[in-house]
Design a protein around this motif. Structure first.
Motif, PDB file in Angstrom:
ATOM      1  N   ASP A   8       0.881  -1.311   0.045  1.00  0.00           N
ATOM      2  CA  ASP A   8       0.039  -0.129  -0.172  1.00  0.00           C
ATOM      3  C   ASP A   8       0.851   1.212   0.039  1.00  0.00           C
ATOM      4  O   ASP A   8       0.058   2.402   0.071  1.00  0.00           O
ATOM      5  CB  ASP A   8      -0.968   0.213   1.388  1.00  0.00           C
ATOM      6  CG  ASP A   8      -1.939  -1.210   1.225  1.00  0.00           C
ATOM      7  OD1 ASP A   8      -2.315  -1.389   0.286  1.00  0.00           O
ATOM      8  OD2 ASP A   8      -2.066  -1.764   2.210  1.00  0.00           O
ATOM      9  N   CYS A   9       2.071   1.106   0.102  1.00  0.00           N
ATOM     10  CA  CYS A   9       3.118   2.210   0.263  1.00  0.00           C
ATOM     11  C   CYS A   9       3.482   3.024  -1.110  1.00  0.00           C
ATOM     12  O   CYS A   9       3.819   1.930  -2.051  1.00  0.00           O
ATOM     13  CB  CYS A   9       4.304   1.921   0.567  1.00  0.00           C
ATOM     14  SG  CYS A   9       5.520   3.108   0.824  1.00  0.00           S
ATOM     15  N   ILE A  10       3.030   4.180  -1.407  1.00  0.00           N
ATOM     16  CA  ILE A  10       3.257   4.827  -2.608  1.00  0.00           C
ATOM     17  C   ILE A  10       4.795   4.610  -3.141  1.00  0.00           C
ATOM     18  O   ILE A  10       5.122   4.606  -4.414  1.00  0.00           O
ATOM     19  CB  ILE A  10       2.848   6.192  -2.647  1.00  0.00           C
ATOM     20  CG1 ILE A  10       2.865   7.011  -4.036  1.00  0.00           C
ATOM     21  CG2 ILE A  10       3.412   7.149  -1.709  1.00  0.00           C
ATOM     22  CD1 ILE A  10       1.946   8.184  -4.232  1.00  0.00           C
ATOM     23  N   PHE A  11       5.708   4.924  -2.346  1.00  0.00           N
ATOM     24  CA  PHE A  11       7.337   4.886  -2.869  1.00  0.00           C
ATOM     25  C   PHE A  11       7.555   3.402  -2.962  1.00  0.00           C
ATOM     26  O   PHE A  11       8.353   3.207  -4.112  1.00  0.00           O
ATOM     27  CB  PHE A  11       8.025   5.641  -1.600  1.00  0.00           C
ATOM     28  CG  PHE A  11       7.798   7.194  -1.540  1.00  0.00           C
ATOM     29  CD1 PHE A  11       7.271   7.819  -2.444  1.00  0.00           C
ATOM     30  CD2 PHE A  11       8.860   7.855  -0.585  1.00  0.00           C
ATOM     31  CE1 PHE A  11       7.121   9.174  -2.294  1.00  0.00           C
ATOM     32  CE2 PHE A  11       8.728   9.111  -0.827  1.00  0.00           C
ATOM     33  CZ  PHE A  11       7.854   9.793  -1.551  1.00  0.00           C
ATOM     34  N   CYS A  12       7.005   2.530  -2.304  1.00  0.00           N
ATOM     35  CA  CYS A  12       7.221   0.975  -2.812  1.00  0.00           C
ATOM     36  C   CYS A  12       6.813   0.833  -4.249  1.00  0.00           C
ATOM     37  O   CYS A  12       7.174   0.249  -5.110  1.00  0.00           O
ATOM     38  CB  CYS A  12       6.777   0.060  -1.823  1.00  0.00           C
ATOM     39  SG  CYS A  12       7.649  -0.337  -0.300  1.00  0.00           S
ATOM     40  N   LYS A  13       5.534   1.133  -4.542  1.00  0.00           N
ATOM     41  CA  LYS A  13       4.859   1.158  -5.792  1.00  0.00           C
ATOM     42  C   LYS A  13       5.847   2.023  -6.724  1.00  0.00           C
ATOM     43  O   LYS A  13       6.274   1.296  -7.994  1.00  0.00           O
ATOM     44  CB  LYS A  13       3.764   1.967  -5.875  1.00  0.00           C
ATOM     45  CG  LYS A  13       2.517   0.869  -5.028  1.00  0.00           C
ATOM     46  CD  LYS A  13       1.347   1.437  -5.223  1.00  0.00           C
ATOM     47  CE  LYS A  13       0.480   0.745  -4.382  1.00  0.00           C
ATOM     48  NZ  LYS A  13      -1.058   1.327  -4.153  1.00  0.00           N
ATOM     49  N   PRO A  50      14.414  -0.726   0.546  1.00  0.00           N
ATOM     50  CA  PRO A  50      13.461  -1.436   1.605  1.00  0.00           C
ATOM     51  C   PRO A  50      12.533  -0.365   2.355  1.00  0.00           C
ATOM     52  O   PRO A  50      12.916   0.833   2.436  1.00  0.00           O
ATOM     53  CB  PRO A  50      14.379  -1.844   2.654  1.00  0.00           C
ATOM     54  CG  PRO A  50      15.854  -1.678   1.790  1.00  0.00           C
ATOM     55  CD  PRO A  50      15.740  -0.606   0.931  1.00  0.00           C
ATOM     56  N   HIS A  51      11.167  -0.934   2.449  1.00  0.00           N
ATOM     57  CA  HIS A  51      10.456  -0.212   3.219  1.00  0.00           C
ATOM     58  C   HIS A  51      10.616  -0.088   4.518  1.00  0.00           C
ATOM     59  O   HIS A  51      10.384  -1.192   5.305  1.00  0.00           O
ATOM     60  CB  HIS A  51       8.931  -0.945   3.038  1.00  0.00           C
ATOM     61  CG  HIS A  51       7.947  -0.086   3.669  1.00  0.00           C
ATOM     62  ND1 HIS A  51       7.340   0.967   3.065  1.00  0.00           N
ATOM     63  CD2 HIS A  51       7.238  -0.173   4.809  1.00  0.00           C
ATOM     64  CE1 HIS A  51       6.325   1.645   3.829  1.00  0.00           C
ATOM     65  NE2 HIS A  51       6.360   0.728   4.814  1.00  0.00           N
ATOM     66  N   VAL A  52      10.981   1.062   5.017  1.00  0.00           N
ATOM     67  CA  VAL A  52      11.404   1.469   6.329  1.00  0.00           C
ATOM     68  C   VAL A  52      10.662   2.636   6.659  1.00  0.00           C
ATOM     69  O   VAL A  52      10.656   3.561   5.799  1.00  0.00           O
ATOM     70  CB  VAL A  52      12.913   1.619   6.334  1.00  0.00           C
ATOM     71  CG1 VAL A  52      13.360   2.140   8.074  1.00  0.00           C
ATOM     72  CG2 VAL A  52      13.755   0.250   6.120  1.00  0.00           C
ATOM     73  N   PHE A  97       5.195   7.525   4.732  1.00  0.00           N
ATOM     74  CA  PHE A  97       5.678   6.757   5.684  1.00  0.00           C
ATOM     75  C   PHE A  97       6.635   5.709   5.223  1.00  0.00           C
ATOM     76  O   PHE A  97       6.328   4.565   5.443  1.00  0.00           O
ATOM     77  CB  PHE A  97       4.654   6.295   6.592  1.00  0.00           C
ATOM     78  CG  PHE A  97       4.276   7.470   7.507  1.00  0.00           C
ATOM     79  CD1 PHE A  97       4.710   8.092   8.642  1.00  0.00           C
ATOM     80  CD2 PHE A  97       2.993   8.139   6.903  1.00  0.00           C
ATOM     81  CE1 PHE A  97       4.316   9.309   9.186  1.00  0.00           C
ATOM     82  CE2 PHE A  97       2.407   9.482   7.553  1.00  0.00           C
ATOM     83  CZ  PHE A  97       3.238   9.928   8.719  1.00  0.00           C
ATOM     84  N   HIS A  98       7.356   6.121   4.465  1.00  0.00           N
ATOM     85  CA  HIS A  98       8.739   5.159   3.661  1.00  0.00           C
ATOM     86  C   HIS A  98       9.854   6.423   3.798  1.00  0.00           C
ATOM     87  O   HIS A  98       9.649   7.287   3.216  1.00  0.00           O
ATOM     88  CB  HIS A  98       8.538   4.616   2.304  1.00  0.00           C
ATOM     89  CG  HIS A  98       9.219   4.026   1.606  1.00  0.00           C
ATOM     90  ND1 HIS A  98       9.214   2.897   0.930  1.00  0.00           N
ATOM     91  CD2 HIS A  98      10.741   4.088   1.859  1.00  0.00           C
ATOM     92  CE1 HIS A  98      10.123   2.262   0.596  1.00  0.00           C
ATOM     93  NE2 HIS A  98      11.319   2.855   0.934  1.00  0.00           N
ATOM     94  N   VAL A  99      10.769   5.822   4.742  1.00  0.00           N
ATOM     95  CA  VAL A  99      11.673   6.931   4.745  1.00  0.00           C
ATOM     96  C   VAL A  99      12.359   7.458   3.501  1.00  0.00           C
ATOM     97  O   VAL A  99      12.688   6.818   2.457  1.00  0.00           O
ATOM     98  CB  VAL A  99      12.966   6.447   5.791  1.00  0.00           C
ATOM     99  CG1 VAL A  99      13.725   5.318   5.034  1.00  0.00           C
ATOM    100  CG2 VAL A  99      13.654   7.684   6.335  1.00  0.00           C
TER     101      VAL A  99
HETATM  102 ZN    ZN Z   1       7.374   1.667   1.175  1.00  0.00          ZN
END
Ligand code: ZN
Ligand code: AMP
Length: 111
Positions: A8-13, A50-52, A97-99
């Motif tokens: 669900d994280c936009i930066f991961c996407k 990495p999702h942090v 909330f992805h550093v």
């Molecule tokens: Zn992320």
């Protein structure tokens, strides 16, 4: 591999290419892309893969990679003066909330 990502994280996407984005730079550990809402002439986001969720959850290894990536991108983009910014927590203005680390450069950064 997917434990490093949050679906669900936009930066991961963005990192996974699920949202099209132009990377200024990519290496094994980080990506760099332009902020959608630039607050300066140059406004880049340096994002560990990495999702942090925030800087409190980073470690020395990833912070070293972030620092190396910032130095490289500054050199490649010809940034002599710039500001590195991190918002940790909603109370400090963190909205993703992805550093990530803002790199701001251009005019009017003196103050
Ligand atoms: Zn992320
Ligand atoms: P922060 O407030 O520190 O969490 O910063 C989040 C930043 O991400 C803001 O400056 C947004 O403009 C930026 N941003 C949000 N979504 C995107 C996106 N899809 N592409 C590029 N930048 C984004």
């Amino acid at each position: 591999e997917d434990k490093y990502f949050d679906k669900d994280c936009i930066f991961c996407k963005i990192i996974k290419g699920e949202i099209p984005s132009q990377f200024i730079k990519e290496n094994e550990y980080c990506v760099v892309f332009k902020d959608l809402n630039p607050k300066a002439k140059v406004h880049l986001l340096v994002v560990p893969k990495p999702h942090v969720k925030n800087i409190l959850e980073t470690d020395e290894f990833i912070m070293n990679k972030v620092l190396e990536t910032i130095k490289e991108v500054a050199k490649e983009q010809g940034l002599e003066s710039f500001r590195i910014m991190n918002n940790c927590g909603a109370g400090a203005g963190q909205t993703v909330f992805h550093v990530h680390f803002h790199v701001l450069s251009g005019d009017n950064l003196e103050e």
